[in-house]
Design a protein around this motif. Structure first.
Motif, mmCIF file in Angstrom:
data_model
loop_
_atom_site.group_PDB
_atom_site.id
_atom_site.type_symbol
_atom_site.label_atom_id
_atom_site.label_comp_id
_atom_site.label_asym_id
_atom_site.label_seq_id
_atom_site.Cartn_x
_atom_site.Cartn_y
_atom_site.Cartn_z
ATOM 1 N N LEU A 172 -14.189 0.656 12.922
ATOM 2 C CA LEU A 172 -14.516 -0.595 12.246
ATOM 3 C C LEU A 172 -13.417 -1.580 12.595
ATOM 4 N N LYS A 173 -13.810 -2.731 13.137
ATOM 5 C CA LYS A 173 -12.782 -3.698 13.536
ATOM 6 C C LYS A 173 -13.189 -5.100 13.111
ATOM 7 N N GLY A 174 -12.214 -5.985 13.023
ATOM 8 C CA GLY A 174 -12.473 -7.361 12.633
ATOM 9 C C GLY A 174 -11.168 -8.104 12.409
ATOM 10 N N TRP A 175 -11.267 -9.198 11.681
ATOM 11 C CA TRP A 175 -10.114 -10.061 11.419
ATOM 12 C C TRP A 175 -10.038 -10.398 9.938
ATOM 13 N N TYR A 176 -8.814 -10.537 9.428
ATOM 14 C CA TYR A 176 -8.662 -10.884 8.014
ATOM 15 C C TYR A 176 -7.436 -11.763 7.785
ATOM 16 N N GLN A 177 -7.451 -12.464 6.650
ATOM 17 C CA GLN A 177 -6.268 -13.099 6.067
ATOM 18 C C GLN A 177 -6.222 -12.652 4.611
ATOM 19 N N TYR A 178 -5.014 -12.536 4.058
ATOM 20 C CA TYR A 178 -4.918 -12.133 2.652
ATOM 21 C C TYR A 178 -3.709 -12.771 1.974
ATOM 22 N N GLN A 179 -3.955 -13.272 0.765
ATOM 23 C CA GLN A 179 -2.889 -13.758 -0.111
ATOM 24 C C GLN A 179 -3.142 -13.201 -1.505
ATOM 25 N N SER A 180 -2.132 -12.552 -2.083
ATOM 26 C CA SER A 180 -2.313 -12.018 -3.433
ATOM 27 C C SER A 180 -2.063 -13.116 -4.469
ATOM 28 N N GLY A 181 -2.734 -12.982 -5.609
ATOM 29 C CA GLY A 181 -2.534 -13.917 -6.709
ATOM 30 C C GLY A 181 -1.143 -13.766 -7.306
ATOM 31 N N ALA A 182 -0.762 -14.722 -8.136
ATOM 32 C CA ALA A 182 0.624 -14.781 -8.617
ATOM 33 C C ALA A 182 0.955 -13.707 -9.650
ATOM 34 N N LYS A 224 4.609 -6.112 -9.721
ATOM 35 C CA LYS A 224 3.510 -5.503 -8.953
ATOM 36 C C LYS A 224 2.733 -6.580 -8.218
ATOM 37 N N LYS A 225 2.418 -6.292 -6.964
ATOM 38 C CA LYS A 225 1.633 -7.218 -6.150
ATOM 39 C C LYS A 225 0.234 -6.650 -5.961
ATOM 40 N N ASP A 226 -0.732 -7.544 -5.917
ATOM 41 C CA ASP A 226 -2.095 -7.128 -5.629
ATOM 42 C C ASP A 226 -2.221 -6.807 -4.143
ATOM 43 N N SER A 227 -3.280 -6.084 -3.793
ATOM 44 C CA SER A 227 -3.578 -5.771 -2.397
ATOM 45 C C SER A 227 -5.081 -5.811 -2.206
ATOM 46 N N CYS A 228 -5.505 -6.063 -0.982
ATOM 47 C CA CYS A 228 -6.934 -6.030 -0.676
ATOM 48 C C CYS A 228 -7.330 -4.612 -0.262
ATOM 49 N N ASP A 229 -8.610 -4.410 -0.024
ATOM 50 C CA ASP A 229 -9.077 -3.125 0.495
ATOM 51 C C ASP A 229 -10.200 -3.371 1.497
ATOM 52 N N ILE A 230 -10.163 -2.624 2.579
ATOM 53 C CA ILE A 230 -11.189 -2.665 3.626
ATOM 54 C C ILE A 230 -11.444 -1.222 4.034
ATOM 55 N N TYR A 231 -12.682 -0.763 3.895
ATOM 56 C CA TYR A 231 -12.965 0.610 4.303
ATOM 57 C C TYR A 231 -14.451 0.808 4.606
ATOM 58 N N ALA A 232 -14.729 1.907 5.283
ATOM 59 C CA ALA A 232 -16.097 2.322 5.561
ATOM 60 C C ALA A 232 -16.209 3.811 5.299
ATOM 61 N N VAL A 233 -17.361 4.236 4.790
ATOM 62 C CA VAL A 233 -17.598 5.645 4.469
ATOM 63 C C VAL A 233 -18.924 6.079 5.087
ATOM 64 N N ASN A 291 -7.613 -2.475 -6.927
ATOM 65 C CA ASN A 291 -8.024 -1.795 -8.164
ATOM 66 C C ASN A 291 -8.953 -2.656 -9.009
ATOM 67 N N GLY A 292 -9.670 -3.573 -8.348
ATOM 68 C CA GLY A 292 -10.564 -4.472 -9.073
ATOM 69 C C GLY A 292 -11.688 -3.749 -9.791
ATOM 70 N N GLY A 293 -12.080 -2.584 -9.268
ATOM 71 C CA GLY A 293 -13.141 -1.815 -9.915
ATOM 72 C C GLY A 293 -12.767 -1.355 -11.309
ATOM 73 N N SER A 294 -11.457 -1.198 -11.549
ATOM 74 C CA SER A 294 -10.985 -0.851 -12.888
ATOM 75 C C SER A 294 -10.369 -2.071 -13.586
ATOM 76 N N PHE A 295 -10.715 -3.269 -13.078
ATOM 77 C CA PHE A 295 -10.344 -4.554 -13.695
ATOM 78 C C PHE A 295 -8.834 -4.767 -13.787
ATOM 79 N N SER A 296 -8.125 -4.276 -12.758
ATOM 80 C CA SER A 296 -6.699 -4.548 -12.616
ATOM 81 C C SER A 296 -6.497 -5.309 -11.309
ATOM 82 N N GLY A 297 -5.683 -6.361 -11.368
ATOM 83 C CA GLY A 297 -5.455 -7.161 -10.167
ATOM 84 C C GLY A 297 -4.919 -8.520 -10.560
ATOM 85 N N ALA A 298 -4.879 -9.430 -9.601
ATOM 86 C CA ALA A 298 -4.318 -10.756 -9.829
ATOM 87 C C ALA A 298 -5.378 -11.817 -9.567
ATOM 88 N N VAL A 299 -5.620 -12.654 -10.568
ATOM 89 C CA VAL A 299 -6.532 -13.787 -10.387
ATOM 90 C C VAL A 299 -5.983 -14.662 -9.254
#
Length: 230
Positions: free
Chosen positions: A108-118, A131-140, A208-216
């Protein structure tokens, strides 16, 4: 968009629409029904690597979200369907992943940009200092004797292979990703030909957005994604 939010489709060769991809936009509409389509978590965005891209942004769900202890809505985009009937009662089960697939995925390939909320917050809305937020990219890739949802998409025994980004970085420049599928089981060619395997690809602005943890405000831009198969 429909009347409230953007829905995404691919065009088949005959010109018909294939709603292969989904997002949690319909769930967000329960919390913020008056928001404009552009203010939803998953939207098209003008400044892509090539033309338009996809913007996934973690949003606050406001007072209603706080009442049901679902204070954030990550921007997400995935192959599958979002079952809005479960959005407020069993949110992880609302995200139903995958579609039958008859090829062996390799990369799986592509391009991304990411900035975590404050400000990173836990499910109860408390700030988690440092703690800093992080993105997720995956395939199953998995045997579709079982339905995968948010509770088991990375843990199910039916999983055959996973490709997942490792340590994504914050970047305001377009950065490439190239993820190899790591196989834990052999492929059965007969099952493969009979569409007894399924594939999902998932992008999220909060790990961890699925468990409602992260940065707006955490924002993931995605463009020029390719799936390479054998």
């Amino acid at each position: 968009p429909n009347n409230k939010f953007y829905q995404f489709f691919e065009l088949k060769e005959d010109g018909s629409k294939n709603y292969l991809w989904s997002s949690g936009n319909s769930g967000y509409s329960l919390a913020k029904p008056s928001d404009s389509p552009e203010n939803y978590p998953t939207v098209p965005y003008a400044n892509g690597k090539e033309g338009q891209c996809l913007k996934l942004e973690t949003k606050s769900t406001g007072d209603l979200g706080a009442m049901v202890n679902m204070r954030i809505a990550p921007g997400n985009f995935f192959i599958g369907v979002f079952d809005i009937s479960k959005a407020l009662t069993s949110s992880l089960q609302a995200t139903v992943f995958g579609f039958p697939f008859a090829a062996k995925p390799k990369k799986l390939k592509g391009w991304y940009q990411y900035q975590s909320g404050a400000i990173y917050q836990d499910q109860d809305g408390n700030e988690v200092v440092g703690k800093k937020d992080s993105c997720d990219i995956y395939a199953v890739f998995y045997e579709n004797t079982e339905t995968l949802n948010g509770t088991n998409v990375l843990t199910s025994p039916s999983i055959v292979a996973v490709a997942r980004i490792d340590n994504p970085t914050e970047t305001t420049e377009w950065k490439s990703f190239e993820l190899d599928f790591v196989y834990s089981k052999e492929i059965d060619e007969t099952k493969l030909a009979n569409y007894e395997y399924s594939l999902t690809i998932v992008f999220s602005s909060s790990l961890n957005g699925g468990s409602f943890s992260g940065a707006v405000g955490s924002t993931l831009l995605i463009d020029e994604v390719e799936l390479l198969c054998e």
